[in-house]
Structures are given as structure tokens and as C-alpha cells.
Design an enzyme around this catalytic site. Structure first.
Site, PDB file in Angstrom:
ATOM      1  N   TYR A 104      45.523  43.720  51.390  1.00  0.00           N
ATOM      2  CA  TYR A 104      45.812  44.180  50.034  1.00  0.00           C
ATOM      3  C   TYR A 104      46.778  45.360  50.048  1.00  0.00           C
ATOM      4  CZ  TYR A 104      41.860  41.457  48.234  1.00  0.00           C
ATOM      5  OH  TYR A 104      41.006  40.456  47.883  1.00  0.00           O
ATOM      6  N   ARG A 106      47.483  47.289  46.772  1.00  0.00           N
ATOM      7  CA  ARG A 106      47.322  47.352  45.316  1.00  0.00           C
ATOM      8  C   ARG A 106      47.006  48.764  44.819  1.00  0.00           C
ATOM      9  NH1 ARG A 106      42.067  43.497  45.330  1.00  0.00           N
ATOM     10  NH2 ARG A 106      42.758  42.983  43.220  1.00  0.00           N
ATOM     11  N   ASN A 166      32.108  37.470  41.966  1.00  0.00           N
ATOM     12  CA  ASN A 166      33.371  37.479  42.713  1.00  0.00           C
ATOM     13  C   ASN A 166      33.514  38.711  43.614  1.00  0.00           C
ATOM     14  OD1 ASN A 166      35.712  36.140  43.388  1.00  0.00           O
ATOM     15  ND2 ASN A 166      36.575  36.177  41.321  1.00  0.00           N
ATOM     16  N   GLY A 232      27.806  22.192  46.558  1.00  0.00           N
ATOM     17  CA  GLY A 232      28.045  21.999  45.141  1.00  0.00           C
ATOM     18  C   GLY A 232      27.640  23.192  44.303  1.00  0.00           C
ATOM     19  N   ASP A 259      37.768  30.157  41.094  1.00  0.00           N
ATOM     20  CA  ASP A 259      38.373  30.396  39.783  1.00  0.00           C
ATOM     21  C   ASP A 259      38.638  29.078  39.063  1.00  0.00           C
ATOM     22  OD1 ASP A 259      38.464  33.086  40.580  1.00  0.00           O
ATOM     23  OD2 ASP A 259      40.491  32.858  41.382  1.00  0.00           O
TER      24      ASP A 259
END
Length: 317
Positions: A104, A106, A166, A232, A259
Site C-alpha cells: 500500500y 495510501r 472486510n 460458498g 466485493d
């Protein structure tokens, strides 16, 4: 009325081609990539009228993000900033045993200064659903406060609030994430979590169904969806547990799979489908995403329905 508003950071993803290493590659592929914009695009492609909201720097890189997202038919509601930079990340695909590496870059991104009045709150209040993820409050104290305020604003207006845990270990610790997220949960109607995040971050035990039921009982969620990778997905809704197997797929790029699932699931729920049907669309869209390079599920509804129908025929044999 807008069906879905999402809010979060979208970065630029730079990737070496053909499993090359970052330290030796001569070229980098550039794509826009962000959890909440990925969700919005998947929802848009499955029939929802979606808007992605965020803050971007008024720079060539910031404009590149907005332009690419719009190229997928997505409406953007951007607060343009003269301060802050465009966040990026570097993705190095690696075959086993090397694995995939993410770096990253950011820090000081413009999005980290987003306050509620930077966002289209009227659209949020009028939308069928508002969605964000656990990535967003992890990025700054300001965003933690903004996410809480906007979730509360949406819920108070009767907008269904949806949230994907997430978890990203490079952003915060499980303990920090758990403390922040559980404070937000009172303003969340629909929770999505990977089973591993429920165990490692939310400190849940038991089967996936027991995890979903425990979360719903403790926080009052209307729906809890637990994704389980190759096993699943499972959802608890109206005190009933629904399960949907994963669709077998050849993986080209797994980034953005979750997502894609969330976007399709929300699109079909907003359209009036029941939870089992929405799960089928979510797992089918996730499977298709794994066959596509980049973060975005560039799919059509017809493709998703073909996978749903084929999978239903296979299960009925």
C-alpha cells in the site's frame, strides 16, 4: 430515487504483468480499485442504480479514478480536493508457493479527510441502501467518525444500511478493528463478513450458522451474510438460515471477489429477490469475477444468470 449509494476509498492499482516481480518489472498495469466502488459497479451491472461517493484529489491521478469508474456506467459523487494525494497500491501476483503480495501507498490520501458534508447526504437519505466497509473507518480518525455519522443518518432516514467487515491486517489490529466495528454495528441493518474475519476479528466461535445467529442476536442485524470461500455463503434472515454452495471456477485474479458477491447480493435484494436468490446471484458473480483481471467484476446480468441456471441444474441432478 437511487437504489444504492456506496462510500469509500478507491485507489489506483499498479501491477507487473505475467507474475513478474515489482523490483524487476519494466512495466506496470494501471487500474482503479476500491472495495466500495467495486460493490457499486457489480450492483450496477446486476440492475441497480448505483452511486459511488468519495473524495479525490483534483489531480490527473484523481481524475483518472473517476473517469475509469464512470466508464463502467457508474455515477460518481466526488468531493474534489486541492489537498491530499491519490492513494495507490502495488499488486504482485505470485504462483504457489510465492503467493500474492500487496504494497500500500495510501498515506495522506485526500479521502482520509472526508467529512459528512463532503458526501451526497440527500442521495443517501433517499436511497434504498447505503453501503460501506471496514476498510473505510480504518484509514483515519476522521473517517471513523464520518462512517458512524453517515450510517446513522442513513438508518434514521429509513435507508437500509449494509456493511462488509472486510478486515485488512495492514491497516489495523484485530482488537482495534473489533472495538471500532462493534461501535458501528448499532447503525447497521445488513452485515457481511468472511467467516475468517468473524473468528479472527469479531472473536466468534462455532459453525457459520452459529456465528450468524450470534451476531444477529447481539447486534440486532436484519440479515447476516457469512462468506466461506470454497464452501460458498450462508445467510441468516427472518430467523431462517440459507446456504448456497460456491461455483467452481478457474481463478485468473481473485482480488475483488468478495466485493462482486456483495454488489450482486445487494442488487438483487434491492430488486425484491429473496435471500436465497440473492445468494445465488452473489456466488455466481463472485465466480465470474475470479476469471477477470483487475478488481472489477466486468460482467453482464445475462452471464450471471447463465451461471445461476447452470449451477441450479447441476445441484438438481
Amino acid at each position: 430515487m437511487t437504489d444504492l449509494v456506496t462510500f469509500g476509498e478507491t485507489m489506483l492499482r499498479l501491477s507487473p504483468p505475467d507474475h513478474e516481480r515489482l523490483e524487476t518489472t519494466a512495466t506496470l498495469e494501471l487500474r482503479a480499485a476500491g472495495a466500495e466502488s467495486n460493490v457499486a459497479i457489480a450492483a450496477e451491472r446486476l440492475g441497480a442504480d448505483a452511486v459511488w461517493a468519495s473524495k479525490l484529489p483534483d489531480s490527473p491521478l484523481g481524475r483518472r479514478v473517476a473517469t475509469e469508474l464512470r466508464s463502467h456506467g457508474l455515477e460518481t459523487a466526488v468531493a474534489w480536493s486541492d489537498e491530499g494525494r491519490q492513494g495507490t497500491y502495488y499488486l504482485e501476483h505470485g504462483a504457489a508457493p510465492r503467493g500474492t503480495n500487496v504494497v500500500y501507498d495510501r498515506s495522506d490520501a485526500a479521502v482520509t479527510t472526508t467529512r459528512p458534508d463532503d458526501l451526497p447526504l440527500d442521495a443517501v437519505r433517499d436511497a434504498a441502501a447505503f453501503h460501506t466497509s471496514g476498510i473505510t473507518p480504518a484509514l483515519s480518525d476522521t473517517l471513523e467518525s464520518t462512517v458512524a455519522d453517515v450510517l446513522e443518518t442513513a438508518q434514521a432516514a429509513g435507508t437500509t444500511t449494509t456493511f462488509d467487515v472486510n478486515y485488512r491486517g495492514k491497516l489495523w489490529s484485530p482488537a482495534s478493528a473489533r472495538a471500532t466495528l462493534t461501535d458501528l454495528f448499532s447503525a447497521v441493518d445488513v452485515l457481511v463478513t468472511a467467516e475468517r474475519d468473524a473468528r479472527d476479528v469479531l472473536a466468534r466461535e462455532g459453525s457459520a450458522a452459529e456465528i450468524a445467529r450470534g451476531l444477529a442476536d447481539d447486534h440486532g442485524f436484519e440479515t447476516v451474510v457469512v462468506t466461506r470461500g470454497d464452501a460458498g455463503a450462508l445467510a441468516l434472515h427472518d430467523d431462517a438460515v440459507h446456504e448456497c454452495p460456491a461455483v467452481e471456477t478457474e481463478t485468473v485474479d481473485p482480488i475483488g471477489t468478495g466485493d462482486a458477491f456483495v454488489g450482486a447480493f445487494l442488487a438483487r435484494r434491492i430488486a425484491g429477490d429473496d435471500v436465497p436468490t440473492a445468494l445465488e446471484y452473489g456466488t455466481a458473480t463472485a465466480a465470474l469475477k475470479r476469471t477477470i483481471p483487475g478488481d472489477v467484476a466486468v460482467v453482464t446480468r445475462e452471464e450471471v444468470e447463465a451461471v445461476v441456471d447452470a449451477d441450479a441444474r447441476e445441484i438438481s441432478r
